[in-house]
Design a protein around this motif. Structure first.
Motif, short mmCIF file in Angstrom:
data_model
loop_
_atom_site.label_atom_id
_atom_site.label_comp_id
_atom_site.label_asym_id
_atom_site.label_seq_id
_atom_site.Cartn_x
_atom_site.Cartn_y
_atom_site.Cartn_z
N LEU A 164 46.54 49.72 24.81
CA LEU A 164 46.34 51.13 25.15
C LEU A 164 47.57 51.70 25.84
O LEU A 164 48.02 52.83 25.53
N GLU A 165 48.15 50.95 26.77
CA GLU A 165 49.33 51.43 27.49
C GLU A 165 50.53 51.55 26.56
O GLU A 165 51.26 52.55 26.59
N GLU A 166 50.73 50.56 25.69
CA GLU A 166 51.89 50.57 24.80
C GLU A 166 51.78 51.66 23.74
O GLU A 166 52.80 52.12 23.21
N ASN A 167 50.57 52.10 23.45
CA ASN A 167 50.36 53.12 22.43
C ASN A 167 50.11 54.51 23.03
O ASN A 167 49.63 55.40 22.33
N GLY A 168 50.42 54.64 24.31
CA GLY A 168 50.37 55.95 24.96
C GLY A 168 48.98 56.54 25.09
O GLY A 168 48.82 57.76 25.01
N LEU A 187 47.68 50.26 39.08
CA LEU A 187 47.84 50.08 37.63
C LEU A 187 48.95 49.09 37.30
O LEU A 187 48.79 48.25 36.41
N GLU A 188 50.08 49.18 37.98
CA GLU A 188 51.22 48.33 37.61
C GLU A 188 50.89 46.85 37.73
O GLU A 188 51.27 46.05 36.89
N ALA A 189 50.17 46.48 38.78
CA ALA A 189 49.81 45.06 38.93
C ALA A 189 48.87 44.63 37.82
O ALA A 189 49.00 43.52 37.27
N ALA A 190 47.92 45.50 37.47
CA ALA A 190 46.99 45.15 36.39
C ALA A 190 47.73 45.05 35.06
O ALA A 190 47.46 44.15 34.25
N LEU A 191 48.67 45.96 34.82
CA LEU A 191 49.44 45.91 33.58
C LEU A 191 50.35 44.69 33.55
O LEU A 191 50.55 44.07 32.48
N ARG A 248 39.46 57.24 48.53
CA ARG A 248 38.71 57.89 47.45
C ARG A 248 39.38 57.71 46.09
O ARG A 248 39.11 58.47 45.15
N ARG A 249 40.22 56.67 45.97
CA ARG A 249 40.84 56.34 44.68
C ARG A 249 40.26 55.02 44.16
O ARG A 249 40.01 54.10 44.94
N ALA A 250 40.11 54.94 42.85
CA ALA A 250 39.69 53.69 42.23
C ALA A 250 40.81 52.68 42.28
O ALA A 250 41.99 53.03 42.41
N ARG A 251 40.44 51.42 42.16
CA ARG A 251 41.39 50.33 42.16
C ARG A 251 41.42 49.64 40.79
O ARG A 251 40.38 49.16 40.31
N PHE A 252 42.58 49.63 40.14
CA PHE A 252 42.77 48.69 39.05
C PHE A 252 42.82 47.29 39.67
O PHE A 252 43.38 47.11 40.76
N VAL A 253 42.27 46.32 38.99
CA VAL A 253 42.27 44.95 39.49
C VAL A 253 43.00 44.07 38.49
O VAL A 253 42.63 44.01 37.31
N ALA A 254 44.05 43.40 38.95
CA ALA A 254 44.78 42.48 38.09
C ALA A 254 43.94 41.23 37.86
O ALA A 254 43.51 40.58 38.82
N VAL A 255 43.68 40.90 36.61
CA VAL A 255 42.86 39.74 36.28
C VAL A 255 43.60 38.87 35.28
O VAL A 255 44.43 39.35 34.50
N THR A 256 43.29 37.60 35.31
CA THR A 256 43.95 36.62 34.46
C THR A 256 42.90 35.84 33.68
O THR A 256 41.87 35.44 34.27
N PRO A 257 43.11 35.58 32.39
CA PRO A 257 42.14 34.79 31.63
C PRO A 257 41.95 33.41 32.26
O PRO A 257 42.87 32.86 32.86
N PRO A 258 40.75 32.83 32.18
CA PRO A 258 40.53 31.48 32.70
C PRO A 258 41.51 30.49 32.10
O PRO A 258 42.02 30.68 30.98
N ALA A 259 41.76 29.43 32.84
CA ALA A 259 42.79 28.46 32.44
C ALA A 259 42.49 27.83 31.09
O ALA A 259 43.39 27.54 30.31
#
Length: 900
Positions: A232-236, A250-254, A572-583
């Motif tokens: 989604l980010e790469e395709n604007g 957002l940057e950490a999540a991206l 009052r801002r939402a948080r993007f959360v950086a997540v990583t796939p399970p090992a």
């Protein structure tokens, strides 16, 4: 009922899933209750699923717990309350408040939940109160709180009908939330351009409505949605204004998402690149997207990360809080949401406040005028029972749930409850796996007998109203809890005389110190009295002061959160959360076991198991296994499969199907020690849980599988429930006039007639009954039938060396029909229909008792080519719609045969 006599109808709410359907219940005057959907309730508009439609069959006093019992002896209520209070007081005095615990349930009403939480956290002073809702939606709660700052479901059911794309992740909604499936199916029929994507390792019944099914590898959801976020980010496709004004992180999540390239996403999910791109492009070009998710997301060691991976995609695109847009958690129980609201979870306070927030603690303690308030989270469900096993919890009160069946390592949990010094169980049933090892049993009022409120998945509060008197000495849960609180010395704080008083106090707590800083606000109910409460129509929260008065219908516009920001974090801002796939996938034993629900049963069957109608579709535990795995193991169709690991074993019928991927198995969660010999599947489940939410990974356990080496198989129908069942394998279900049994054994009994008489419960005084027998010892085939003097069947048994081929539906119909003439009795012994007596075959549509043979005959004779045509011809699939996938499968079967 005389012509023209109108039945008084009570508006109430269904006690099954979190859809929260409105019900009209009326007393038919002959001991039966008529149930229909409430056409004015905004959750279902008159629709009901098969379970809801069969609620009238689940009522009655047979098997009910009717009187308090202490150590197996009936006592009066005063003695029982004194025993409970003394047991908890003694334990607290000797070992402190954290030595006791409550384990409660989404079957409780909000008022019950509220006083239980108030007693434990505010007066006992421990946070050791958790709920079986921990097993179904805790990861969603944790994900909401990380992203939104509060446990807020942003959308509403109308969004399903307004969306242009519905993505269902880990949700077999066709079976688990059938009324929402009906609403979605109707929306798609009106707007064929609506697209539905099903993301699930298993091809469930929900695939029938889907345009695209993505059979991802188990627990690869984070990789799938991280890949989508990157795409989604790469395709604007981001909503830059929404992100800039209303979010952080957002940057950490991206940065985390960029580690999952398109190729890596395909590899981790097991999907082909083309089907992965189909999904990503569809999500990209469709502005109105709803992502439904349920237990396939939540019940995982990475459940909270899965939730946040989904939320990240909606936050990036600003697809939240707008009509037809947003992430949507489907809850499993009728009041899982209400329990979340009043602090039923060990890591929360009432009114969506935080137990680790000093300001919140002070507010709640001051509001309650409570003597104590814990400063840290209590024990979550799995941890709680591990503490019971370790001896740290010494007094335990279990309310309206059956953890000896439903929790991971169920055998260990049952042993822990048995060995705990003092255990109280409040329930409606005399016999449950949990109640059988309790010290004190307290009879609770059941659905139809109690008053209160529940909150459904879209934040809609509805009333459950009593329309039956409570049998015996059964009492509402809130009353039992308040009586114990009074006996502990806190009577003034629990001096309620009716549930409306509890609700109004809870509403006042939601408003106290709020001022828009918290999502949950019921200040519109502050002036309610008993009449307002009784008349209350369903409404969504927030319901603030100045909104529609009690009893009036709320404004038509549904309530949504976050379209214009306004999240409940400090800024009052939402948080993007950086997540990583399970090992990586868990290793070990050869098969990966997934557990879940079946269409017509509920939890551990203490309610739904009472209905003969609901037993017609699936009457015994089973294992779904891929054909290649079945062939390799020598498992034959309808044979028995044994699953084992170091925790326990499970014995069930084999269902060989390509719905399963090779190396994966599926087994239902419902059967217990009262209904099957070895059907408690959670005895095998590992106690692994999500580190954030504490929710157990009920869908990811390693097991071995083998064909069970049985010497004989049997099927029986009996008029009386057997006192004991002399078989290594058995599964028991209701029929209209008795019970049906599937049977099997590792050794052939020495005397089959004696076995049959024992199973039928025939006594010496009944030696004069007509007892018919047929046997072929060389083939291992035997049949027995017993009838009373009037020709009414007492029992019928079919035995064979292979799975018995008798038509279950036909046999049950004959058995249930009362007096049988001589020819009919011999036909019943033979196990097959007489000429001209139609055999419906296995029941496909429980709502109208339409069998496989009837559907196949209609399809063949009338050249039917669609489910709607079959519904018009047979009624099958025309009510709750849960059987439509199976009907489509039969149509496809006939079509293939005709083409060959």
């Amino acid at each position: 009922m005389p012509d023209g006599l109108a039945l008084k109808k009570t508006r109430t709410t269904c006690p099954y899933c979190g859809v929260g359907c409105g019900i009209l219940a009326s007393d038919a005057g002959d001991g039966k209750v008529l149930v229909s959907g409430d056409p004015d309730h905004p959750a279902n508009f008159g629709r009901l699923c098969g379970k809801g439609a069969a609620l009238g069959e689940t009522l009655g006093v047979e098997g009910r717990l009717l009187h308090p019992q202490v150590y197996g002896r009936r006592v009066d209520w005063d003695s029982a309350i004194a025993t409970v209070a003394e047991g908890f007081a003694r334990t607290i005095a000797a070992h402190g408040p954290d030595s006791v615990a409550f384990y409660v349930s989404g079957q409780l009403l909000t008022e019950d939940y509220y006083v239980a939480n108030k007693l434990m956290k505010g007066f006992i002073g421990s946070a050791n109160i958790d709920t079986n809702s921990r097993l179904c939606m805790a990861s969603s709660v944790a994900g909401h709180r990380r992203a939104f700052g509060a446990d807020t479901v942003p959308g509403c059911y109308e969004d399903l009908e307004e969306a242009d794309l519905v993505v269902a992740v880990g949700s077999n909604y066709a079976w688990c939330h059938p009324v929402l499936s009906q609403r979605l199916a109707e929306a798609k029929a009106k707007r064929p351009e609506l697209r539905i994507v099903l993301i699930d390792p298993r091809r469930s019944a929900s695939a029938e409505l889907a345009d695209l099914h993505l059979p991802i590898k188990p627990d690869s959801d984070v990789a799938l949605f991280n890949g989508l976020l990157r795409w989604l980010e790469e395709n604007g496709c981001g909503d830059d204004d929404f992100v800039a004004q209303h979010t952080h992180g957002l940057e950490a999540a991206l940065a985390s998402a960029r580690e999952t390239s398109l190729g890596e996403a395909a590899r981790l999910t097991g999907l082909g690149l083309a089907e992965l791109l189909d999904f990503y492009r569809l999500f990209t070009v469709t502005p109105k997207v709803v992502t439904l998710y349920s237990q396939g997301v939540n019940q995982s060691e990475s459940g909270t990360d899965k939730v946040n991976a989904i939320l990240n995609c909606h936050l990036l695109t600003g697809r939240i809080g707008k009509p037809g847009c947003g992430p949507f958690s489907l809850t499993g129980q009728p009041n899982a949401m209400g329990g979340r609201e009043v602090g039923g979870l060990a890591n929360q306070l009432a009114a969506h406040m935080d137990i680790e927030n000093p300001g919140h603690r002070a507010l709640v303690q001051g509001f309650w005028q409570a003597p104590a308030m814990p400063e840290k989270q209590g024990l979550k469900a799995v941890d709680l029972f591990e503490a019971v096993a370790a001896g740290r919890i010494k007094a335990l009160w279990i309310m309206a749930t059956n953890p000896a069946v439903s929790l991971p390592e169920a055998d260990r949990v049952r042993a822990a409850i048995r060995d705990c010094p003092f255990v109280v169980v409040s329930d409606v049933e005399q016999r449950t796996d949990t109640g059988d090892v309790a010290d004190v049993l307290l009879p609770a009022a059941a659905w139809g007998e109690k008053d209160g409120t529940v909150t459904n998945s879209e934040r809609r509060i509805s009333r459950q109203r009593a329309f039956l008197p409570a049998p015996g000495e059964a009492r509402p849960d809130w009353k039992i809890i308040c009586d114990v609180a009074a006996a502990l010395g806190w009577g003034d704080a629990f001096a309620y005389t009716a549930p409306w008083q509890i609700f109004r106090e809870y509403a006042a707590l939601t408003a106290d110190g709020n001022g828009g800083t918290r999502d949950l606000d019921l200040s519109g109910c502050l002036e309610w009295d008993g009449a307002d409460y009784e008349a209350a129509a369903p409404f969504q929260w927030p319901f603030t002061a100045g909104e529609a008065a009690a009893g009036e219908t709320e404004a038509a516009a549904p309530k949504r959160f976050f379209a214009e920001g306004g999240f409940f974090t400090e800024d009052r801002r939402a948080r993007f959360v950086a997540v990583t796939p399970p090992a990586g996938e868990i290793g070990g034993l050869p098969f990966l076991l997934n557990t879940g629900r079946v269409r017509d049963q509920w939890h551990t069957m203490t309610r739904s198991g009472r209905s003969p109608r609901l037993a017609q579709h699936v009457a015994e535990p089973y294992v779904e296994i891929h054909p290649a795995d079945a062939a390799r193991l020598g498992v034959t169709p309808a044979g028995l499969v044994e699953l084992t690991n170091h925790r326990g074993s499970y014995l069930a019928r084999a269902v060989i199907t390509e719905r399963q991927q090779p190396g994966q198995l599926f087994a239902p969660m419902h059967w217990n020690g009262q209904t099957a010999s070895a059907g408690r599947i959670d005895a095998l489940v590992a106690p692994r849980r999500d580190p954030v939410s504490g929710q157990p990974a009920l869908k990811m356990t390693r097991v071995t599988a083998m064909a069970a080496p049985l010497a004989w198989y049997g099927f029986a129908v009996v008029a009386r429930r057997p006192a004991d069942i002399p078989a290594d394998y058995w599964a028991l279900a209701r029929s209209q006039a008795g019970f049906r049994l599937e049977l099997g054994g590792r050794q052939v009994p020495a005397d089959w007639p004696t076995f049959a008489r024992r199973l039928f419960g025939l006594t010496a005084a009944e030696e004069t009954v007509e007892f018919l027998a047929y046997g072929d010892s060389d083939k291992g085939s035997h049949r027995f039938a017993a009838f009373d003097a009037e020709g009414r069947p007492l029992g019928v048994l079919y035995v064979a060396a292979e799975p018995v081929a008798a038509s279950r539906a036909w046999v049950c119909q004959q058995f249930d029909s009362g007096t049988l003439e001589c020819g009919a009795r011999r036909a019943l012994l033979a196990g097959r229909a007489c000429e001209g007596d139609a055999d419906p075959g296995p029941i496909i549509c429980s709502c109208f008792a339409v069998g496989r043979n009837q559907i196949l005959a209609a399809v063949g004779a009338q050249k039917l080519t669609s489910v709607d045509c079959v519904s018009a011809a047979t009624s099958a699939g025309s009510n709750c719609g849960s059987c439509r996938a199976e009907i489509q499968g039969l149509i496809d079967h006939v079509t293939v045969e005709a083409a060959e």
